[in-house]
Write an enzyme that holds these catalytic residues in place. Structure first.
Site, PDB file in Angstrom:
ATOM      1  N   GLU A  96       0.830  -1.209   0.000  1.00 15.63           N
ATOM      2  CA  GLU A  96       0.000   0.000   0.000  1.00 15.63           C
ATOM      3  C   GLU A  96       0.867   1.261   0.000  1.00 15.63           C
ATOM      4  O   GLU A  96       1.838   1.343   0.750  1.00 15.63           O
ATOM      5  CB  GLU A  96      -0.905  -0.007   1.227  1.00 15.63           C
ATOM      6  CG  GLU A  96      -1.841   1.198   1.324  1.00 15.63           C
ATOM      7  CD  GLU A  96      -2.642   1.203   2.611  1.00 15.63           C
ATOM      8  OE1 GLU A  96      -3.657   1.915   2.667  1.00 15.63           O
ATOM      9  OE2 GLU A  96      -2.245   0.495   3.566  1.00 15.63           O
ATOM     10  N   LYS A 134      -9.476   3.045  -3.587  1.00 14.06           N
ATOM     11  CA  LYS A 134      -9.989   2.435  -2.361  1.00 14.06           C
ATOM     12  C   LYS A 134     -11.381   2.964  -2.029  1.00 14.06           C
ATOM     13  O   LYS A 134     -11.616   4.171  -2.021  1.00 14.06           O
ATOM     14  CB  LYS A 134      -9.025   2.727  -1.205  1.00 14.06           C
ATOM     15  CG  LYS A 134      -9.355   1.995   0.091  1.00 14.06           C
ATOM     16  CD  LYS A 134      -8.278   2.269   1.144  1.00 14.06           C
ATOM     17  CE  LYS A 134      -8.543   1.514   2.433  1.00 14.06           C
ATOM     18  NZ  LYS A 134      -7.517   1.815   3.467  1.00 14.06           N
ATOM     19  N   CYS A 178      -5.775  -2.754   2.278  1.00 13.06           N
ATOM     20  CA  CYS A 178      -5.684  -2.633   3.730  1.00 13.06           C
ATOM     21  C   CYS A 178      -7.016  -2.902   4.441  1.00 13.06           C
ATOM     22  O   CYS A 178      -7.517  -4.014   4.454  1.00 13.06           O
ATOM     23  CB  CYS A 178      -5.139  -1.240   4.078  1.00 13.06           C
ATOM     24  SG  CYS A 178      -4.628  -1.052   5.811  1.00 13.06           S
TER      25      CYS A 178
END
Length: 541
Positions: free
Chosen positions: A274, A357, A415
């Site tokens: 990430e 995301k 994540c």
């Protein structure tokens, strides 16, 4: 303090002892370090608290007991969040504790209207329905979904491919309540044969299902092709990132590790973690960095999946997306928005495949509902110098060109998104044959937060029967099979690379097809039982 005062204080605290024990048991039952395995405590963790509520009529003391228990639960499970941001960690624990008390508020009403045993029987449906409903809105953390406590108990929870984590939560509540009722009947002199038999079945049936699943493992695995994947763990302390490295030095570190892996292992896909590229490499001002990266991929003849920071610029006059929290740019006269993103780059100077995301950490990555109330942006707890990420809207799948299997579809999650069962299942339902996860858990030092995150990811593999390649900045980098078992790992805080074959699956589980079926059914049954309780009260009055 006099002996009399001490005695009075002891008496005033004694009613809270069961709540204290329940909170402790729940907290330590959640995954911690690999050598500590206390998940079985969750099977009885609710018993002390629920029993102490039997004769509790005062709402004030009732709620204090419940909140104390949930506060201890949250504090033990989530204290490590404060290592990244102390205000954010405290807010997380306080807020999460409150949300966990909501099912108990319904329990209180049902107990008063229809009796304690009726409330107990309804409680598993209320809890699971609330867990699911809570996770549907942006304010939720969702980390303490009860079923997550059993994530490392892969020999017991293979039935999650049917019910998802929601079924594991339901199972735990049922076990607790049957154990409590059996103990209460035993204290009254009744033989608890029925309850013991029910508890026995609650243990045996999941084990039988797991046995069935594992008995067919060899046949399933032998039919599945695989892709060769290399994971790069650079071991960069996120708190020192900007002081120790500049952009060029960070890229050189990744180039060095990747070059070694490509020469030795010959992977088809390399994954960086990430925000491995923490600048807007796709923006025009960084064209030199992008060209250098593409040249390297051509030399290596390998595809790269990497986390990065993306920026989208909206020309003047363009209508912004509803979810946008864009910032006005005085120079261009338009707006721009930044995203926590991932991209798949292939050799040959082809356009990157980009995913933004969707589920962002509340207050750390994005303040919930800031698009409707911009002033809420002042309450962010930034970890990376960026006050608010944009919220992605598309479940973007990526296509890997495999030399052995042609085009292979993968679903990349970033994540925190790995804790959302429905989101991950959408990638699989759309065609993802394996999962990738890029993350940065370095904010949490050597706490057990990264191990919890790893464990929760295992549930997503079981639910969807998909293998996962998990690439972390400082650990834990790992390969997880579709049964939730980790079969290769890099220890945390170690600079290294890891290469393995990742199986490609096509089967769609019942959970993947209908991820909300179980919790919605629980919510419907809870609603029906609540209605019955109110009708019953009216008829008795």
């Amino acid at each position: 303090m006099s002996d009399l005062s001490i005695t009075r204080k002891h008496r005033s605290l004694k009613p809270y002892t069961p709540a204290f024990f329940s909170g402790i048991l729940l907290g330590i039952s959640f995954p911690t370090y690999p050598v500590i395995r206390l998940e079985l405590l969750a099977w009885i963790a609710f018993v002390p608290l629920l029993f102490s509520l039997l004769h509790e009529e005062s709402f004030g003391r009732y709620y204090r007991k419940v909140y104390l228990s949930m506060l201890l639960f949250s504090s033990i499970s989530l204290w490590w969040v404060s290592l990244a941001t102390l205000p954010g960690g405290l807010l997380t624990i306080i807020a999460q504790s409150f949300f966990l008390t909501v099912p108990f508020l319904v329990f209180y009403v049902l107990k008063r209207r229809a009796g304690y045993r009726f409330a107990l029987m309804t409680f598993p449906f209320i809890w699971v329905g609330w867990e699911w409903a809570y996770m549907q809105q942006d304010l939720s953390l969702g980390w303490l979904t009860l079923g997550n406590s059993q994530a490392d108990l892969v020999g017991m929870i293979q039935y999650a491919d049917t019910t998802g984590v929601w079924g594991v939560s339901f199972w735990l509540l049922c076990f607790n309540i049957i154990a409590l009722l059996g103990w209460m009947d035993f204290r009254r002199g009744h033989h608890p044969l029925f309850h013991v038999s029910a508890l026995f079945m609650l243990i045996v049936l999941p084990l039988l299902y797991s046995g069935y699943v594992f008995s067919h493992e060899s046949d399933s695995v032998s039919r599945e092709p695989s892709v060769r994947v290399t994971l790069v763990q650079p071991d960069i302390d996120p708190f020192e990132k900007w002081q120790k490295y500049d952009s060029a030095e960070m890229m050189e570190l990744y180039y060095r590790l990747t070059d070694r892996a490509v020469r030795n292992e010959r992977p088809e896909l390399v994954i960086w973690p990430e925000t491995a590229i923490p600048f807007y490499i796709l923006d025009g001002s960084y064209v030199g960095y992008l060209h250098s990266l593409q040249m390297s991929l051509n030399i290596w003849n390998v595809s790269l999946l990497s986390g990065f920071s993306d920026i989208v610029r909206y020309p003047p006059g363009v209508r912004l997306p509803v979810s946008s929290s864009a910032t006005y740019d005085d120079v261009s006269g338009g707006y721009f928005e930044t995203f926590n993103a991932s991209m798949l780059l292939a050799p040959g100077f082809v356009l990157p495949q980009v995913y933004h995301k969707i589920r962002l950490v509340p207050f750390a990555e994005r303040v919930p509902y800031v698009e409707y109330f911009p002033w809420l942006g002042n309450f962010t707890f930034s970890l990376a110098g960026i006050s608010s990420w944009g919220k992605g809207s598309d479940r973007t799948l990526m296509q890997l060109d495999s030399s052995r299997h042609g085009k292979v579809v993968l679903g990349n999650i970033i994540c925190y998104e790995s804790i959302f069962p429905g989101l991950v299942s959408e990638f699989v339902l759309k065609g993802a044959r394996f999962l990738t996860l890029v993350t940065n858990d370095g904010w949490y030092s050597t706490s057990y937060g990264p191990y919890q995150h790893l464990a929760i990811g295992k549930l997503r593999c079981i639910e969807n029967r998909r293998a996962m390649a998990r690439c972390a900045n400082t650990g834990i980098t790992a390969f997880i099979d579709k049964y939730g078992r980790s079969y290769a790992e890099i220890p945390w805080w170690e600079e290294n690379v890891l290469t393995s074959e990742v199986p490609l699956s096509r089967e769609l589980t019942l959970f993947t097809r209908y991820p909300d079926m179980f919790p919605k059914a629980a919510l419907a049954i809870a609603g029906m039982l609540i209605a019955i309780a109110f009708i019953r009260k009216i008829r008795l009055s």
